[in-house]
Scaffold this motif. Structure first.
Motif, PDB file in Angstrom:
ATOM      1  N   GLU A 196       0.868  -1.186   0.000  1.00 51.34           N
ATOM      2  CA  GLU A 196       0.000   0.000   0.000  1.00 51.34           C
ATOM      3  C   GLU A 196       0.900   1.228   0.000  1.00 51.34           C
TER       4      GLU A 196
ATOM      5  N   ARG B  72      -0.257   4.713  -1.107  1.00 50.49           N
ATOM      6  CA  ARG B  72      -1.173   5.721  -0.559  1.00 50.49           C
ATOM      7  C   ARG B  72      -2.396   5.753  -1.456  1.00 50.49           C
ATOM      8  N   ASN B  73      -3.569   5.934  -0.860  1.00 51.25           N
ATOM      9  CA  ASN B  73      -4.812   5.957  -1.614  1.00 51.25           C
ATOM     10  C   ASN B  73      -4.966   4.653  -2.389  1.00 51.25           C
ATOM     11  N   ALA B  74      -5.239   4.702  -3.701  1.00 57.98           N
ATOM     12  CA  ALA B  74      -5.373   3.481  -4.500  1.00 57.98           C
ATOM     13  C   ALA B  74      -4.071   3.102  -5.185  1.00 57.98           C
TER      14      ALA B  74
ATOM     15  N   LEU C 102      -0.937   1.179  -5.424  1.00 59.62           N
ATOM     16  CA  LEU C 102      -0.380  -0.055  -4.893  1.00 59.62           C
ATOM     17  C   LEU C 102       0.824  -0.466  -5.734  1.00 59.62           C
TER      18      LEU C 102
ATOM     19  N   ILE D  11      -8.435  -6.718  -7.928  1.00 57.10           N
ATOM     20  CA  ILE D  11      -8.487  -5.309  -7.527  1.00 57.10           C
ATOM     21  C   ILE D  11      -9.847  -4.797  -7.964  1.00 57.10           C
TER      22      ILE D  11
ATOM     23  N   VAL E 115      -8.684  -6.626  -3.206  1.00 54.40           N
ATOM     24  CA  VAL E 115      -8.414  -5.284  -2.696  1.00 54.40           C
ATOM     25  C   VAL E 115      -9.644  -4.431  -2.938  1.00 54.40           C
TER      26      VAL E 115
ATOM     27  N   ASN F 134     -11.474  -0.697  -2.488  1.00 53.40           N
ATOM     28  CA  ASN F 134     -11.378   0.736  -2.189  1.00 53.40           C
ATOM     29  C   ASN F 134     -12.501   1.072  -1.220  1.00 53.40           C
TER      30      ASN F 134
ATOM     31  N   SER G 139      -8.076  -0.589   0.787  1.00 51.65           N
ATOM     32  CA  SER G 139      -7.207   0.421   0.184  1.00 51.65           C
ATOM     33  C   SER G 139      -7.997   1.707  -0.003  1.00 51.65           C
ATOM     34  N   HIS G 140      -7.338   2.724  -0.611  1.00 54.11           N
ATOM     35  CA  HIS G 140      -8.001   4.017  -0.895  1.00 54.11           C
ATOM     36  C   HIS G 140      -8.471   4.669   0.412  1.00 54.11           C
TER      37      HIS G 140
ATOM     38  N   ARG H 102      -9.382   4.583   8.423  1.00 54.44           N
ATOM     39  CA  ARG H 102      -8.903   3.272   8.860  1.00 54.44           C
ATOM     40  C   ARG H 102      -9.376   2.939  10.275  1.00 54.44           C
TER      41      ARG H 102
ATOM     42  N   ASP I 240      -0.002   3.148   5.087  1.00 54.79           N
ATOM     43  CA  ASP I 240       0.761   3.599   3.929  1.00 54.79           C
ATOM     44  C   ASP I 240       2.212   3.101   4.038  1.00 54.79           C
TER      45      ASP I 240
END
Length: 288
Positions: free
Chosen positions: A32, A34-36, A38, A190, A213, A215, A249-250, A261, A282
């Motif tokens: 991970e 950051r955000n989406a 990967l 994903i 994964v 979002n 994620s995201h 989170r 992250d």
């Protein structure tokens, strides 16, 4: 060859042998960023998804959402861009929204790098940005080395409530998910920017992923409803496919997110999802 000489060559070459085994092993890694964004090691290739490279607070607040006064990204990248793109064989852009491919990604990514996209519209955009090697992912499978990529459907929010916001921003509703398949690897899905929808069920039924994964930041505009998954959708995914290991994620990056989170972790603990859902920080690397 004598035993002593054999031992000498083994000891001399052992570090190199170990390096080669590590480099070409079939261990799936998901980092991970950051955000989406990967960084995925899969089937002997390294993929980077949805690069968002902007520094913290680079962008103006997102209009027509619950936090119209907050600049974003909400946090910095966990490492320098050079480190992120080092060793990457291909990029996957699931759709051309600024939080999935921004001006900083266009600046820092090599123009010769391979980029997989959802359709000719996004392909043309990247061509106009100077990228020279783009390919549309097929629903029937696109081969890249020992990896086969499959395009899956997304529902980026309910169209009736979301499209007015996308139209006002001059962006499209279309997005894709991606399935990764390779011999001796678990199947990775994903899901992309989507809510829980029949297109997600179809991907689960067709590809039977081992890892998915999702979002999961429950991003929203004022009256759009969820445009990506939140707690309810994560729970619905798990109920439909309880054997799939989920990765959230995201998270904790965009200003129109309504779930972080900490809240997702609490939900998982309270609803018996802790063993099935991983919520990486992250920079964290997961191995399967």
């Amino acid at each position: 060859m004598s035993n002593a000489l054999s031992q000498f060559f083994y000891c001399t070459l052992k570090p190199y042998i170990n390096y080669r085994v590590c480099k070409y092993s079939k261990t799936m890694k998901i980092q991970e960023i950051r955000n989406a964004t990967l960084k995925i090691t899969f089937g002997g290739k390294v993929f980077l998804t949805d690069p968002l490279f902007a520094p913290k607070d680079a962008y103006d607040p997102i209009p027509m959402c619950f936090t119209p006064d907050i600049r974003w990204p909400l946090c910095d990248l966990p490492m320098p861009v050079d480190e992120i793109i080092k060793g990457v064989d291909a990029v996957i852009m699931t759709h051309y929204h600024i939080d999935h491919f921004d001006e900083y990604a266009a600046k820092f990514l090599p123009k010769e790098i391979k980029i997989f996209v959802q359709d000719s519209y996004d392909q043309k955009i990247l061509g106009n940005l100077g990228f020279k090697d783009t390919e549309i992912v097929s629903e029937t499978g696109t081969v890249f080395g020992d990896v086969k990529l499959y395009k899956t459907g997304c529902m980026h929010g309910i169209e009736e409530t979301t499209m007015p916001y996308f139209k006002a921003a001059g962006i499209r509703h279309e997005a894709m998910g991606i399935v990764f398949k390779s011999a001796k690897e678990k199947t990775l899905y994903i899901a992309g920017d989507t809510i829980w929808h029949d297109c997600v069920k179809k991907a689960i039924d067709e590809f039977k992923p081992d890892i998915a994964v999702l979002n999961s930041a429950d991003a929203r505009f004022e009256h759009s409803g969820s445009i990506i998954m939140g707690t309810r959708n994560v729970a619905e995914f798990h109920k439909y496919a309880p054997s799939v290991k989920l990765v959230a994620s995201h998270m904790d990056t965009v200003a129109h997110a309504t779930l972080d989170r900490k809240a997702l972790k609490k939900f998982a603990e309270e609803n018996g999802l802790s063993d099935s859902l991983i919520i990486p920080s992250d920079g964290e690397i997961l191995e399967f």
